[in-house]
Design an enzyme around this catalytic site. Structure first.
Site, PDB file in Angstrom:
ATOM      1  N   ARG A   1     -10.573  -2.227   0.731  1.00 10.96           N
ATOM      2  CA  ARG A   1     -10.613  -1.033   1.753  1.00 10.96           C
ATOM      3  C   ARG A   1     -11.679  -1.063   2.624  1.00 10.96           C
ATOM      4  NH1 ARG A   1      -6.304  -2.177   0.410  1.00 10.96           N
ATOM      5  NH2 ARG A   1      -4.661  -1.285  -0.827  1.00 10.96           N
TER       6      ARG A   1
ATOM      7  N   SER B   1      -2.200   6.837  -0.927  1.00 13.60           N
ATOM      8  CA  SER B   1      -3.116   6.696  -2.181  1.00 13.60           C
ATOM      9  C   SER B   1      -4.563   7.414  -1.788  1.00 13.60           C
ATOM     10  CB  SER B   1      -3.325   5.330  -2.586  1.00 13.60           C
ATOM     11  OG  SER B   1      -2.050   4.792  -2.939  1.00 13.60           O
TER      12      SER B   1
ATOM     13  N   GLU C   1     -10.315   7.202  -0.592  1.00 12.26           N
ATOM     14  CA  GLU C   1      -9.920   6.230   0.541  1.00 12.26           C
ATOM     15  C   GLU C   1      -9.961   6.764   1.616  1.00 12.26           C
ATOM     16  OE1 GLU C   1      -5.865   3.708   0.667  1.00 12.26           O
ATOM     17  OE2 GLU C   1      -7.034   3.060  -0.906  1.00 12.26           O
TER      18      GLU C   1
END
Length: 301
Positions: A177, A227, A297
């Site tokens: 990420r 998520s 995230e």
């Protein structure tokens, strides 16, 4: 200089329909909540994007760039600068053999579909990811064992001073990420990908399988940012949250999804503060019980 003055200065370069003062960012983010941006600029093409970046840089006006808003949460207080929205109009795509060239505003799902139509395999994992291509590169989006770093050859970007930059894959510093674009303030304007030749029916079948799996296991009927937390090394965020007894926990209109504990959802009327307070509560509780600190995230602005 206030945003009304910036609005007036942008008018010669940006269509008036692409300029919005006091814009509600809940309409441009998948959480469907958050405050307003002082000025939202929606360029209708790369030339308008270049003009906007050049003027904003010259006027020393703070700005941020968003795509489809599927991994972004604006605080309730809003954003006092300019939000550059890269979307429709900056979404051209073409296929030459095994290579796909695309602009950042195109949806990742549309790129995946185009690949399938040309019997190209490698982007099946992206079929159900709701973000734009630019956002996917920015965060090295991935799912079901695939990541953007697996298919990208190179990118084109512009610096805030208007200088263009071509980057090969090995200079993109892809990680979990993570990409170089989170560190250098460059704005992605083009992406070049290489895919393998495959069987169209098999590619389509795999895309359907992954979308079915996603719909069965993820709370897709509620606004969320996917998520919420990054996967900690050696762990799964959802499992840590569930083991801490937090599945279904709510703060205001925000809830840890009863379907998948890795998701924070807006059940209706959630404020950005509700989501952030729930995030902090989850972080602290999981840390107290497991010693693992979860990191979001989601980009919080």
């Amino acid at each position: 200089m206030n945003q009304k003055e910036i609005y007036e200065k942008l008018l010669p370069y940006i269509q008036e329909s692409g300029l919005h003062l006091d814009a509600p960012m809940r309409e441009y983010t998948s959480f469907r909540t958050g405050g307003n941006a002082a000025l939202l600029v929606k360029p209708s093409g790369l030339s308008e994007l270049f003009s906007a970046v050049e003027l904003l840089n010259r006027e020393k006006c703070p700005f941020i760039v968003i795509g489809n808003g599927s991994n972004t949460l604006f605080r309730d207080e809003g954003y006092e600068g300019v939000v550059l929205h890269v979307g429709g109009g900056i979404d051209r795509i073409r296929v030459e053999g095994n290579v796909i060239f695309a602009e950042p505003g195109i949806l990742l799902s549309a790129v995946s579909k185009k690949a399938m139509e040309h019997s190209l395999t490698g982007l099946e994992f992206a079929a159900g990811i709701p973000g734009s291509l630019g956002g996917a590169v920015y965060m090295n989006a991935g799912a079901y064992g695939g990541e953007m770093k697996d298919v990208i050859i190179s990118t084109a970007s512009i610096k805030r001073n208007g200088m263009m930059k071509d980057r090969k894959a090995d200079s993109l510093h892809f990680g979990y990420r993570k990409s170089v674009f989170q560190e250098n303030d460059e704005i992605i304007i083009g992406v070049k990908m290489y895919l393998q030749t495959g069987d169209q029916e098999e590619i389509q079948k795999r895309m359907r399988e992954l979308n079915t799996k996603r719909n069965e296991k993820q709370p897709v009927s509620f606004p969320s940012a996917g998520s919420f937390f990054k996967r900690p090394e050696g762990h799964f965020a959802g499992r840590l949250i569930e083991d801490a007894g937090l599945k279904g926990l709510s703060v205001g209109g925000a809830r840890v999804s009863p379907m998948h504990a890795g998701f924070i959802i807006n059940e209706g009327g959630a404020t950005a503060a509700d989501i952030i307070d729930l995030m902090k509560l989850v972080q602290q509780t999981v840390y107290d019980k497991s010693g693992v600190m979860l990191n979001p995230e989601v980009r919080i602005i």
